[in-house]
Design an enzyme around this catalytic site. Structure first.
Site, mmCIF file in Angstrom:
data_model
loop_
_atom_site.group_PDB
_atom_site.id
_atom_site.type_symbol
_atom_site.label_atom_id
_atom_site.label_comp_id
_atom_site.label_asym_id
_atom_site.label_seq_id
_atom_site.Cartn_x
_atom_site.Cartn_y
_atom_site.Cartn_z
ATOM 1 N N LYS A 165 0.862 -1.190 0.000
ATOM 2 C CA LYS A 165 0.000 0.000 0.000
ATOM 3 C C LYS A 165 0.897 1.238 0.000
ATOM 4 O O LYS A 165 1.433 1.637 1.017
ATOM 5 C CB LYS A 165 -0.890 -0.006 1.252
ATOM 6 C CG LYS A 165 -2.234 0.670 1.109
ATOM 7 C CD LYS A 165 -2.183 2.144 0.775
ATOM 8 C CE LYS A 165 -1.930 3.012 1.992
ATOM 9 N NZ LYS A 165 -1.869 4.461 1.668
ATOM 10 N N GLU A 205 9.359 1.391 10.775
ATOM 11 C CA GLU A 205 10.384 2.429 10.580
ATOM 12 C C GLU A 205 9.680 3.765 10.745
ATOM 13 O O GLU A 205 8.878 4.151 9.894
ATOM 14 C CB GLU A 205 10.978 2.351 9.167
ATOM 15 C CG GLU A 205 11.806 1.129 8.899
ATOM 16 C CD GLU A 205 12.964 0.994 9.849
ATOM 17 O OE1 GLU A 205 13.431 2.030 10.382
ATOM 18 O OE2 GLU A 205 13.395 -0.143 10.066
ATOM 19 N N CYS A 227 13.415 10.670 7.099
ATOM 20 C CA CYS A 227 13.247 10.321 8.517
ATOM 21 C C CYS A 227 14.549 10.468 9.282
ATOM 22 O O CYS A 227 14.539 10.736 10.475
ATOM 23 C CB CYS A 227 12.673 8.926 8.659
ATOM 24 S SG CYS A 227 13.508 7.719 7.643
ATOM 25 N N GLU A 256 9.427 16.336 15.109
ATOM 26 C CA GLU A 256 9.876 16.128 13.738
ATOM 27 C C GLU A 256 9.141 17.111 12.821
ATOM 28 O O GLU A 256 7.917 17.106 12.752
ATOM 29 C CB GLU A 256 9.573 14.686 13.314
ATOM 30 C CG GLU A 256 10.043 14.362 11.915
ATOM 31 C CD GLU A 256 9.868 12.884 11.558
ATOM 32 O OE1 GLU A 256 8.756 12.351 11.758
ATOM 33 O OE2 GLU A 256 10.842 12.282 11.085
HETATM 34 P P1 NAP Z 1 1.590 8.530 7.646
HETATM 35 O O1 NAP Z 1 0.182 8.892 7.847
HETATM 36 O O2 NAP Z 1 2.299 7.801 8.735
HETATM 37 O O3 NAP Z 1 1.651 7.710 6.272
HETATM 38 C C1 NAP Z 1 2.466 6.614 5.987
HETATM 39 C C2 NAP Z 1 1.660 5.513 5.330
HETATM 40 O O4 NAP Z 1 0.702 4.987 6.256
HETATM 41 C C3 NAP Z 1 0.856 5.958 4.128
HETATM 42 O O5 NAP Z 1 0.831 4.924 3.176
HETATM 43 C C4 NAP Z 1 -0.503 6.174 4.748
HETATM 44 O O6 NAP Z 1 -1.542 6.181 3.836
HETATM 45 C C5 NAP Z 1 -0.604 5.032 5.690
HETATM 46 N N1 NAP Z 1 -1.587 5.185 6.756
HETATM 47 C C6 NAP Z 1 -2.162 6.316 7.228
HETATM 48 N N2 NAP Z 1 -2.989 6.045 8.257
HETATM 49 C C7 NAP Z 1 -2.944 4.711 8.435
HETATM 50 C C8 NAP Z 1 -3.546 3.810 9.363
HETATM 51 N N3 NAP Z 1 -4.380 4.235 10.314
HETATM 52 N N4 NAP Z 1 -3.251 2.495 9.269
HETATM 53 C C9 NAP Z 1 -2.406 2.042 8.335
HETATM 54 N N5 NAP Z 1 -1.796 2.840 7.451
HETATM 55 C C10 NAP Z 1 -2.046 4.158 7.490
HETATM 56 O O7 NAP Z 1 2.449 9.807 7.312
HETATM 57 P P2 NAP Z 1 1.930 11.184 6.652
HETATM 58 O O8 NAP Z 1 0.606 11.576 7.227
HETATM 59 O O9 NAP Z 1 2.047 11.041 5.195
HETATM 60 O O10 NAP Z 1 3.021 12.194 7.166
HETATM 61 C C11 NAP Z 1 2.902 12.727 8.477
HETATM 62 C C12 NAP Z 1 4.248 12.806 9.126
HETATM 63 O O11 NAP Z 1 4.823 11.505 9.245
HETATM 64 C C13 NAP Z 1 5.298 13.576 8.350
HETATM 65 O O12 NAP Z 1 5.179 14.943 8.510
HETATM 66 C C14 NAP Z 1 6.560 13.026 8.942
HETATM 67 O O13 NAP Z 1 6.848 13.642 10.159
HETATM 68 C C15 NAP Z 1 6.219 11.583 9.197
HETATM 69 N N6 NAP Z 1 6.714 10.727 8.111
HETATM 70 C C16 NAP Z 1 7.765 9.930 8.365
HETATM 71 C C17 NAP Z 1 8.269 9.139 7.356
HETATM 72 C C18 NAP Z 1 9.425 8.238 7.574
HETATM 73 O O14 NAP Z 1 10.110 7.902 6.618
HETATM 74 N N7 NAP Z 1 9.668 7.780 8.789
HETATM 75 C C19 NAP Z 1 7.719 9.170 6.086
HETATM 76 C C20 NAP Z 1 6.608 9.994 5.855
HETATM 77 C C21 NAP Z 1 6.128 10.761 6.882
HETATM 78 P P3 NAP Z 1 -1.988 7.614 3.274
HETATM 79 O O15 NAP Z 1 -0.861 8.062 2.406
HETATM 80 O O16 NAP Z 1 -3.198 7.417 2.514
HETATM 81 O O17 NAP Z 1 -2.192 8.481 4.491
#
Ligand code: NAP
Ligand code: MG
Length: 498
Positions: free
Chosen positions: A196, A271, A305, A402
Site C-alpha cells: 500500500k 520504521e 526520517c 519532527e
Molecule cells: P503517515 O500517515 O504515517 O503515512 C504513511 C503511510 O501509512 C501511508 O501509506 C498512509 O496512507 C498510511 N496510513 C495512514 N494512516 C494509516 C492507518 N491508520 N493504518 C495504516 N496505514 C495508514 O504519514 P503522513 O501523514 O504522510 O506524514 C505525516 C508525518 O509523518 C510527516 O510529517 C513526517 O513527520 C512523518 N513521516 C515519516 C516518514 C518516515 O520515513 N519515517 C515518512 C513519511 C512521513 P496515506 O498516504 O493514505 O495516508
C-alpha cells in the site's frame, strides 16, 4: 524559485495516460467500487493522473491472491530461480531509470536528477543485493544435551520458512526506494505481498508492480493497492495477513502495532520518525562539516526520517558553521523537480506545506531567529525556503518534534558529556552525525549515541548491506542487510529421536 509551467517528462508520459489501476493477482483491475482519486504534481498543484482508490474490499481481494500465491509456483521454485527473478527486477529498474525518476519527481516533487542518481539506483541495488540471499537462506544443525534423557540420542535442526502474506505500508518521501526496501527481502524469503503506497505518491509503486511481473514474479506474489490510510488500516487489521511492515509517522506506527495486537498478533516491523542530532565537534574539518550539515537537512527537501534536524555545534565553531550552512541554504536552487538544475523541489503536499510552515511560525513565536530562509516561497506549488534557525531552547517544539522539511535548528554546546545527554534526549533514535578529526573521540561518542545509524564525517549514507532502523520510538526491527531477513521468516526447530 518555483517556475510556473514545466513540460511533462518525456519518459513518464505514456505511463501517466489513463487511470492507473490496482494490481491484484497479476491483473490490472479497478477498485471494487470503481472509485478513483487524483494524484497531483506538488511543483504545480496540477493533477498528474487518476488512480484506483483501493479500499477494504480490495485489500481482501489482494490478501486472498497473496495467500493463494504463497502455495503456487513461488513456493516450488528453486532458490536460484527466485534469486534470478529478483536480480532481473533490479536490472529492469535500471533499464527504466528515466521513467521511474520522472514518476517520483512528478509525484513527490523531488529533483529528477537526484532521483535518477540516488533513489532509482539504490532501489535496483537493493534487489541485486537481496537476490544473492535467496540461495543462502539456511537453518542450522543443533546437538541437544537433554540432561533429563540420559543415553538417548537426538538429531535436531532448524529450517527457515517465509512468514507468509505480508502487508507493506510505505510513505511518500522515497516512493520507489521505500517500496524496494520492503519488497526485496519479502521476495527473497518467499513471502507474498500486498503493498500500500502513500496516497500522495502511488505511481512508481504501480510501475514497480508491472516490472516485477515482467521480471517473472508470479501473479499474486506482489499486489499493489493504491489508496488512503483506511486501506493501510485494513491490512494492519487483517486476520489473514501474517506480518505488517510499515514506514511512516510514529503516530500511525502505534496504530498499526495496536491493530496487530487487537487482531491476529501478526508480526510487526516499524520504521518511524526521527529528530536526529548532527554534531560538529570543535576539531572538525569545517568545510566538510558545513557541507555535511547542509546535506543532512536539505537533502530531499528535508523529507527524510533520518534528516540531521538538530545541529549541535561546539561553541568556538558555532558562528562559522551556522554562517556556512546558511550560505549553503541560500545557494540551493529550488524549483520544479523536472528542471535540470533543480537541487530542491517542493514539499510533497499542501498538508506537508502547512505542517512545515506551521512549525516556522511556532519557532518564530517562541523567539527563534532565521539566519537563512524562514518562509514559504510564493507561487504555484508547495515550496518552502531552506531554513536555518537559531536562538532556540532545548524544550522548544521545533527542537523536539519532527518537522519533516528543510528546517534545521542550530544549537551551541561546550561540554561533550552534556552534548551526549542532549543528543539522546529525544523520543526518537534513528540516526546521528559526528564531525571530528579525532577518530578516538568519534568512536567514543558513536558508542554513546542511541541511534540505529551513526555517521562519522559523512551523512545520509545508506546501503543495502547495512541494517537500518531505529531505537526508541523510531521503530521496531531493522531493514536491509542480512538482519532484515529474519523479519520475514519463521524458524522451525525439528527434533528427531534416533
Ligand atoms: P503517515 O500517515 O504515517 O503515512 C504513511 C503511510 O501509512 C501511508 O501509506 C498512509 O496512507 C498510511 N496510513 C495512514 N494512516 C494509516 C492507518 N491508520 N493504518 C495504516 N496505514 C495508514 O504519514 P503522513 O501523514 O504522510 O506524514 C505525516 C508525518 O509523518 C510527516 O510529517 C513526517 O513527520 C512523518 N513521516 C515519516 C516518514 C518516515 O520515513 N519515517 C515518512 C513519511 C512521513 P496515506 O498516504 O493514505 O495516508
Ligand atoms: Mg502526488
Amino acid at each position: 524559485m518555483a517556475t510556473a509551467t514545466v513540460t511533462p517528462g518525456t519518459h513518464a508520459s505514456a505511463f501517466l495516460s489513463g487511470t492507473k489501476q490496482l494490481i491484484i493477482d497479476g491483473e490490472h483491475v479497478d477498485a471494487a467500487d470503481g472509485g478513483t482519486f487524483e494524484t497531483i504534481d506538488p511543483g504545480t498543484g496540477e493533477v498528474l493522473t487518476s488512480v484506483a482508490h483501493g479500499k477494504k474490499e480490495d485489500v481482501d481481494r489482494a490478501v486472498r491472491a497473496a495467500r493463494k500465491a504463497l502455495d503456487g509456483p513461488w513456493k516450488t521454485m528453486t532458490p536460484s530461480e527466485r534469486g534470478r527473478i529478483i536480480h532481473r527486477l533490479g536490472d529492469l529498474i535500471m533499464e527504466h531509470v528515466d521513467e521511474l525518476a520522472e514518476l517520483d519527481s512528478l509525484d513527490n516533487g523531488k529533483a529528477k536528477a537526484v532521483a535518477a542518481a540516488a533513489d532509482v539506483p539504490l532501489a535496483a541495488d537493493l534487489f541485486w543485493y537481496m537476490s544473492g540471499w535467496a540461495t543462502k537462506l539456511r537453518g542450522s544443525t543443533v546437538r541437544p544435551s537433554l540432561p533429563y534423557l540420559p543415553g538417548e540420542e537426538f538429531h535436531a535442526y532448524t529450517t527457515k520458512e517465509p512468514v507468509g502474506v505480508v502487508g507493506q505500508i510505505i510513505p511518500w518521501n522515497f516512493p520507489l526506494l521505500m517500496a524496494a526496501w520492503k519488497i526485496g527481502p519479502a521476495l527473497t524469503t518467499g513471502c507474498t505481498i500486498v503493498l500500500k503506497p502513500a496516497e500522495q505518491t502511488p505511481l512508481s509503486a504501480i510501475r514497480l508492480g508491472e516490472l516485477a511481473l515482467e521480471a517473472g514474479v508470479p501473479p499474486g506474489v506482489l499486489n499493489v493497492i493504491t489508496g488512503f490510510g483506511d486501506a493501510g488500516a485494513a491490512l494492519a487489521e487483517h486476520d489473514d495477513v501474517d506480518k505488517v511492515a510499515f514506514t511512516g509517522s510514529t503516530e500511525v506506527g502505534k496504530l498499526i502495532a495496536q491493530a496487530a495486537g487487537k487482531t491476529n498478533l501478526k508480526r510487526v516491523s516499524l520504521e518511524l520518525g526521527g529528530k536526529s542530532p548532527n554534531i560538529v565537534l570543535g576539531d572538525a574539518d569545517v568545510p566538510s562539516a558545513i557541507a555535511g550539515a547542509a546535506n543532512g537537512i536539505f537533502f530531499n527537501q528535508g523529507e527524510v526520517c533520518t534528516a540531521g534536524s538538530r545541529l549541535y555545534i561546539q561553541n568556538d565553531l558555532f558562528d562559522e558553521v551556522v554562517q556556512g550552512v546558511s550560505d549553503a541554504a541560500n545557494n540551493i536552487k529550488v524549483g520544479h523537480g523536472l528542471q535540470p538544475d533543480t537541487e530542491m523541489g517542493p514539499l510533497v503536499s499542501s498538508e506537508q506545506f502547512d505542517r512545515v510552515t506551521g512549525y516556522l511560525k511556532i519557532g518564530s513565536d517562541a523567539g527563534s531567529r532565521a539566519v537563512a530562509g524562514g518562509n514559504a516561497i510564493d507561487g504555484k506549488g508547495f515550496f518552502v525556503q531552506p531554513t536555518v534557525l537559531v536562538d532556540t531552547t532545548d524544550d522548544a517544539r521545533i527542537v523536539r518534534e519532527e518537522i519533516f522539511g528543510p528546517v534545521v535548528v542550530a544549537m551551541p554546546f561546550q561540554d561533550v558529556d552534556e552534548l551526549a545527554a542532549k543528543a539522546n534526549d529525544s523520543v526518537y533514535g534513528l540516526a546521528a552525525g559526528i564531525w571530528t578529526k579525532d577518530l578516538s573521540n568519534a568512536h567514543k561518542l558513536a558508542a554513546r549515541i542511541k541511534a540505529g545509524t551513526v555517521h562519522v564525517n559523512t551523512y545520509h549514507i545508506y546501503d543495502a548491506a547495512l541494517p537500518f532502523g531505529g531505537y526508541k520510538q523510531s521503530g521496531w526491527g531493522r531493514e536491509m542487510g542480512e538482519e532484515v531477513l529474519s523479519a520475514y521468516q519463521e524458524t522451525k526447530s525439528v527434533i528427531v529421536q534416533l
